[in-house]
Design an enzyme around this catalytic site. Structure first.
Site, PDB file in Angstrom:
ATOM      1  N   ASN A  99     -22.342 -15.143 -17.360  1.00 51.65           N
ATOM      2  CA  ASN A  99     -21.305 -16.025 -18.956  1.00 51.65           C
ATOM      3  C   ASN A  99     -21.130 -13.785 -17.909  1.00 51.65           C
ATOM      4  O   ASN A  99     -19.429 -13.999 -17.069  1.00 51.65           O
ATOM      5  CB  ASN A  99     -21.792 -15.774 -19.904  1.00 51.65           C
ATOM      6  CG  ASN A  99     -20.478 -15.403 -21.143  1.00 51.65           C
ATOM      7  OD1 ASN A  99     -19.629 -14.902 -20.408  1.00 51.65           O
ATOM      8  ND2 ASN A  99     -20.854 -15.870 -22.489  1.00 51.65           N
ATOM      9  N   ASP A 100     -21.317 -12.900 -18.460  1.00 48.32           N
ATOM     10  CA  ASP A 100     -20.603 -11.344 -18.156  1.00 48.32           C
ATOM     11  C   ASP A 100     -20.706 -11.213 -16.811  1.00 48.32           C
ATOM     12  O   ASP A 100     -18.999 -10.829 -16.359  1.00 48.32           O
ATOM     13  CB  ASP A 100     -21.764 -10.323 -18.542  1.00 48.32           C
ATOM     14  CG  ASP A 100     -21.579 -10.298 -19.908  1.00 48.32           C
ATOM     15  OD1 ASP A 100     -20.954 -10.910 -20.843  1.00 48.32           O
ATOM     16  OD2 ASP A 100     -22.984  -9.762 -20.602  1.00 48.32           O
TER      17      ASP A 100
END
Lengths: 481, 124
Positions: free
Chosen positions: A408-409
């Protein structure tokens, strides 16, 4: 009796083996031999110590054999049983044990000296008691800090004996990340109190209360030190604690007057600090920010206001049909769902249709640097297909499909802006590929708490679900085409 | 450690050797400490991200060198059946240090086998 200088020469040899071992560990080709050299150096140091004690006539064999045997068995079981996903936690735990051992040796020496009679004020008293105090301070911080880091890496724990949910699991309590700005003052106060206690122990060496109070303040300091730091920053924290446990061993070397502890301990301490900076650089973070600016999970989380319709595996399989180049972007979700074997199967399938499959490895993907490499290697993915971020980013524009599994990040385009917690973090340019497929359980935010624009792009297809389950469904969908 | 700077005296109570520390010996140890720190700073400069975790784990196993201190203390504090609190602490230290050393090197080896072992295989 042999001349005692023999033992010192042996220790010198063992210290040299550690130095060469660490050096060799920093290059992929020589790393396995470096690790072996370190282990041999350690064996040499232990054998020399036992021989030396025996030559001096008195040895409590029972205690020593029992201690070495119990420790070896526990260490062996833990090291062989651990799943690759649990590796970071285990490193943190071992590190805590090392710090605790140094602190306990210091404490034990202090108690023994108190019962044998404290030396008169002079160099010996000041030096020994300063070293005892410092090894206690650093050692207990390492223990409590490492245990905190281990819990944070796990993310939480199941409450035993609590009501089971419909999947037969106990209640899950996630580990808190909490740190108002005034906590830094509390930490500074505790540090000053610990230093004051060290000075008090030097002035009153017979008084055990000060020694025990020092244990309490340092342990608390370790807990408060890690409490405000988010899970995403844990690798840096574990690396820093690893450096501290080396320093603790060096101080213990001063306590018992042994140079091999001083050399190995301070060298590991310094090399660990350098490694900490290297890791910070890979994450584009400042060490100071990591330690004192409570980020990475503790900050405000974005409220999700957008929705995205999920796709199904058949739809994705059709997009993949005829793709020339696919880049797989693994993240912590792949580790959690243990889907590395399904990923490998996917890659084999695609390659059988003449499609090139590469893996993009972000330096901090997962919970430890190298986490993804280890997992994919376990699934027999060839090493040269794992491409590091700086080299693969130029390939995204010409790739047909980027398959993101539980990351994600590290893919969030918000990092390119100069605002928010992710500002400036280097990311994988997943959004530049023609089609993005994301396997993820939900749209929820990552550790940094920032909503990911990538999910809502028109070219993005979301496969909501467990990584392993979705990969298997995708593989069977491809086979059916 | 420094023969020139320390004099060894027999301790009547436990019969083991206590170093009576002199300023010369202390300065010698501090010199070693400072030089080893500089060595550590220079030792690693470029580490590929793949090796960050194994390096951390291997260095961590080496910091288990405190096992030597735990051995010496276990020996020095153990006194037959009459175990003191100091002996219990030393014994705990020995167990923990051994776990750190044995577990640390083994886990590092496991990681490296996966990373470097596969590399050789992939290269053919």
């Amino acid at each position: 009796m042999l001349d005692p200088v023999v033992w010192d020469v042996g220790y010198l040899l063992s210290a040299s083996m550690f130095i060469i071992g660490i050096k060799r560990l920093s290059s992929p080709r020589t790393a396995p031999s470096g690790n072996r050299l370190g282990a041999q150096g350690m064996l040499l140091a232990v054998v020399i110590t036992i021989l030396k004690m025996q030559s001096e006539g008195i040895i409590g064999w029972e205690l020593i054999v029992a201690g070495l045997a119990i420790g070896s068995i526990i260490g062996y079981i833990m090291a062989t049983r651990v799943e690759m996903t649990g590796m970071p936690e285990l490193v943190a735990l071992f590190n805590g044990f090392g710090g605790a051992a140094s602190a306990l040796v210091g404490l034990s020496e202090a108690l023994k000296r108190i019962s044998d009679g404290v030396p008169d004020p002079g160099v010996e008293l000041y030096a020994t008691w300063t070293a005892i105090g410092l090894s206690a301070l650093v050692g207990w911080i390492t223990l409590s800090g490492s245990l905190m880091a281990m819990m944070k890496l796990k993310g939480g724990f199941y409450v035993p004996f609590s009501k089971k949910d419909d999947r037969g699991r106990n209640k899950w309590v996630s580990f808190p990340t909490w740190g108002p700005p005034w906590l830094n003052w509390v930490k500074a106060g505790l540090l000053l109190a610990s230093i004051a206690l060290i000075i008090l122990t030097i002035q009153n060496p017979e008084n055990k209360t000060y020694v025990y109070s020092l244990v309490a303040t340092s342990t608390l300091l370790g807990i408060l030190f890690v409490l405000p730091i988010g899970g995403a920053d844990m690798p840096v924290v574990v690396s820093l604690l690893n450096s501290l446990s080396g320093i603790a061993a060096a101080f213990t070397g001063f306590v018992i007057g042994n140079n091999v502890l001083i050399i190995a301990g301070s060298m590991v301490g310094a090399a660990g600090l350098i490694l900490t900076f290297i890791m910070c650089k890979a994450m584009n973070r400042e060490l100071y920010d990591v330690l004192f600016k409570a980020f990475g999970g503790s900050g405000e989380k974005d409220q999700l206001t957008r929705t995205k319709v999920g796709s199904d595996p058949e739809e994705v399989a059709m997009v993949l049909d005829g793709a020339q180049k696919v880049i797989v972007v693994p993240g912590y979700g792949m580790a959690v769902s243990q889907s590395q074997h399904a990923v490998k199967e996917f890659a084999d399938l695609m390659e059988s249709y003449d499609c090139e499959v590469l893996y993009a490895i972000h330096p901090v993907a997962g919970r430890m640097p190298g986490h993804m490499n280890v997992l994919l290697a376990e699934a027999n993915v060839p090493y040269e297909k794992l491409i590091e971020m700086d080299d693969i980013n130029s390939e995204f524009p010409e790739c047909d499909v980027a398959l993101v599994i539980g990351a994600n990040d590290t893919t969030n385009p918000a990092a390119r802006t100069n605002e928010g917690p992710l500002a400036g973090m280097p990311i994988l340019d997943v959004d530049k590929s023609s089609v993005v497929v994301i396997i993820k359980r939900s749209l929820s935010v990552g550790y940094a708490g920032v909503d990911n624009d990538l999910f809502y792009m028109d070219k993005t297809m979301m496969l909501f679900g467990d990584g392993k389950k979705m990969m298997n469904e995708l593989n069977s969908a491809i086979k059916e085409l | 450690m420094y023969k020139g700077g320390t004099s060894q005296q027999s301790n009547q109570a436990g019969g083991y050797f206590v170093m009576s520390l002199t300023l010369t010996a202390l300065i010698g140890s501090i010199t070693v400490f400072v030089l080893a720190i500089f060595l550590g700073f220079e030792l690693i400069s470029k580490v590929p991200p793949t090796l960050h975790t194994p390096l951390m784990s291997g260095a961590n196993a080496i910091s288990g060198i405190t096992i030597v201190g735990a051995l010496i203390l276990s020996n020095a504090t153990f006194d037959g059946m009459d175990t003191s609190f100091a002996a219990i602490l030393a014994f705990l230290a020995l167990i923990m240090a051994t776990i750190n050393v044995v577990g640390g090197f083994m886990v590092t080896n496991r990681m490296l086998e996966m990373i470097a072992g596969k590399k050789r295989k992939g290269g053919k």
